[in-house]
Write an enzyme that holds these catalytic residues in place. Structure first.
Site: not given
Ligand code: NFE
Ligand code: MG
Length: 571
Positions: A15, A62, A65, A69, A482, A505, A550, A553
């Site tokens: 991503e 994102c 995921c 968040h 992640r 990430s 990702c 993120c």
């Molecule tokens: Ni955009 Fe996420 C996960 C978060 S990773 S995928 O799992 O927080 O950077």
């Protein structure tokens, strides 16, 4: 061989926008740089908003995921305002987040990562009977028949025969680094296709509890999932049965397809247990509280730190030791480039000084990424499934230990094999089995509570902003698929004054810090890393994909001073 410079830009099957630069000599990578070439301004809009709305905005960081968040944000606001959520709401959050993990990890294995190890074109020459025999040996999955595999092979032949590989275009097919026999390649391709349908089915759990997917609905103080067994409009017996069945199908696929495939494929790539380890430092904030999220002891996956690959000792995590640096990032700090800022003092002022031409090497620039460099007590830390499984192992988590041991035994390797590209992939599969099983535990708890007459999913004690203090601050942690995620919020006069996220990430794709210490992607590429054909850098993809990057993120920009970054005129 002279030194070769390799640029992979963009890295696909992730991503967001990620560029990797590497230097190689004699078939080995000697130096590497990870760059996020993407700038996002999504979080500037947080400032001045109602903190009860923060989850809905940060959730849009994102689309992969699509849960994490929102939950981290609710937890941060609940921490700031001293809100305890009802037990049912915690169980529903665990179920939604648990299913997010299971779906995300399976998608990663088959759709984002498998083709680095599986040669689709080689599957054409497989004997379906051989594939069926092999599959039956490792799993009772009902589709493991010769008829099924030959039907898949025929579909694949039609693809290739038409000259349009479609979703399988652009692979390095035939690369000597592919080691699987044709029968195993066919097995993986069949399950690649099967997993597409499977994931669409099981993720409907989000629609039942959260109204939709992606981006289900959340609520500060609980969950907006009303429970009434006598109503057609709420969570009722029929919907709970649907959830029960989805959980059963999720667990069955993970145990009978994903996990056996992972172990079978890993057996052909054991040399990758000595490649791509990297930093050796791991951070897990832990996840899936049984009770209050602030009770660290109630987390199913424990919180902790592993240093220098020593799993005999798990260090406690101290949130005050997290700082972000910008020595190699396109930002400026009011205290200067060498300062490290804790998220409660976080600043994000973009200052792009990137190359003027697209063919300039970023490795020659002092600043080379939109990612900041998070450090824990000055150290670069890997986050994600491997960090969680190592911390679980070191903390004496019995189920995790048992599965880790089972995988190591079946691959006939020792614990040091975990610190590698292969270890990262295996840890993700092990974690998926644990969580797919855990879903039933949360489900049964929820059903028992409902049967006992408890249908509360929301605590509205602090819903009215006039009950809030003039100033409040809090943080919310969550371990996302992640890795470790933190949101920090400061509230003044009922509005958000500052909002900061330090995201998985960002940890993993961190650039170098002021001391020149590389981030986890970079360090992994410098750890005994082969590169056989610089013009077909499949080995780089293997290690980078093993982190499941990702960028969306990782680069989530907040302007803490409220400066206007850009203005868009809508006509
Ligand atoms: Ni955009 Fe996420 C996960 C978060 S990773 S995928 O799992 O927080 O950077
Ligand atoms: Mg941040």
């Amino acid at each position: 061989m002279a030194r070769t410079r390799v640029v992979v830009d963009p890295i696909t099957r992730i991503e967001g926008h990620l560029r990797i630069e590497a230097q190689a000599e004699n078939g080995r990578i000697t130096n590497a740089w990870a760059t996020s070439t993407q700038f996002r301004g999504i979080e500037i809009i947080m400032q001045g908003r109602d903190p009860r709305d923060a989850w809905a905005f940060t959730q849009r960081i994102c689309g992969v995921c699509t849960v994490v968040h929102a939950v981290a944000s609710c937890r941060a606001v609940e921490d700031a305002l001293g809100i305890k959520i009802p037990a049912n709401a915690n169980l529903i959050r665990n179920l939604i987040h648990g299913m997010q993990f299971v779906q995300d990890h399976v998608i990663h294995f088959y759709h984002l990562h498998a083709l680095d190890w599986v040669d689709v074109v080689s599957a054409l020459s497989a004997k379906p009977a051989e594939t069926a025999a092999l599959a039956k040996k490792v799993s009772p999955w009902p589709n493991n028949s010769e008829t099924y595999f030959s039907e898949v092979q025929n579909r694949l032949k039609t693809f290739v025969g038409s000259g349009q590989l479609g979703i399988f275009a652009n692979g390095y097919w035939g690369h000597p680094a592919y080691k699987l026999p044709p029968a195993v390649n066919l097995l993986a391709v069949a399950h690649y296709l099967e997993a597409l349908d499977w994931q669409r089915d099981v993720i409907r759990l989000h629609t039942v509890f959260g109204g939709k997917n992606p981006h289900p609905n959340f609520l500060v103080g609980g969950m907006a999932s009303a429970i009434n067994l006598d109503s057609r409009a709420t969570i009722n017996a029929e919907r709970l049965t649907d959830i029960h069945d989805m959980i059963a199908r999720a667990q069955r696929f993970v145990e009978q397809v994903y996990f056996p495939d992972l172990v079978a494929i890993a057996g052909f790539y054991k040399e990758w247990a000595g490649i791509g380890g990297g930093t050796g430092n791991y951070l897990a904030v832990g996840e899936f509280p049984d009770g209050d999220v602030r009770d660290i002891g109630s987390l199913y996956l424990p919180r902790g730190i592993i240093l220098n690959k020593d799993i005999s000792k798990v260090w406690p995590y101290d949130e005050k030791l997290v700082k972000e640096y910008i020595n190699s990032s396109w930002y400026e700090y009011s205290k200067g480039d060498d300062a490290g800022l804790h998220p409660y003092e976080g600043e994000t002022k973009a200052k792009y000084s990137g190359p003027k031409t697209p063919w300039t090497y970023l490795q020659d620039e002092k600043k080379y990424s939109w990612m900041k460099a998070p450090r824990y007590d000055g150290r670069a830390m890997e986050v994600g499934p491997l960090a969680r499984m190592l911390v679980a192992y070191g903390s004496g988590h019995q189920e995790a230990r048992q599965l880790i041991k089972e995988v190591l035994d079946r691959l006939e390797v020792g614990p040091p094999a975990l610190f590698s590209t292969l270890g990262r992939v295996a840890a993700r599969g092990i974690e998926t089995v644990l969580l797919a099983r855990r879903l039933s535990y949360w489900y049964n708890q929820l059903v028992d509570r409902i049967k006992g007459g408890d249908t509360q999913t929301f605590n509205g004690d602090k819903w009215d902003p006039s009950t809030w203090p003039a100033k409040a601050q809090g943080y919310g942690y969550l371990d996302a698929p992640r890795g470790a995620l933190g949101h920090w919020v400061q509230i003044e006069d009922q509005k958000i004054a500052r909002y900061q996220c330090v995201v998985p990430s960002t940890w993993n794709c961190s650039p170098r810090d002021g001391k020149g210490v590389p981030g986890p992607y970079e360090a992994a590429l410098m750890d005994h890393h082969p590169l056989a054909k610089p013009d077909q850098p499949i080995e780089i993809l293997r290690t980078i994909h093993s982190f499941d990057p990702c960028m969306a993120c990782g680069v989530h920009v907040l302007d803490t001073t409220g400066n206007l970054v850009t203005s868009v005129q809508v006509q």
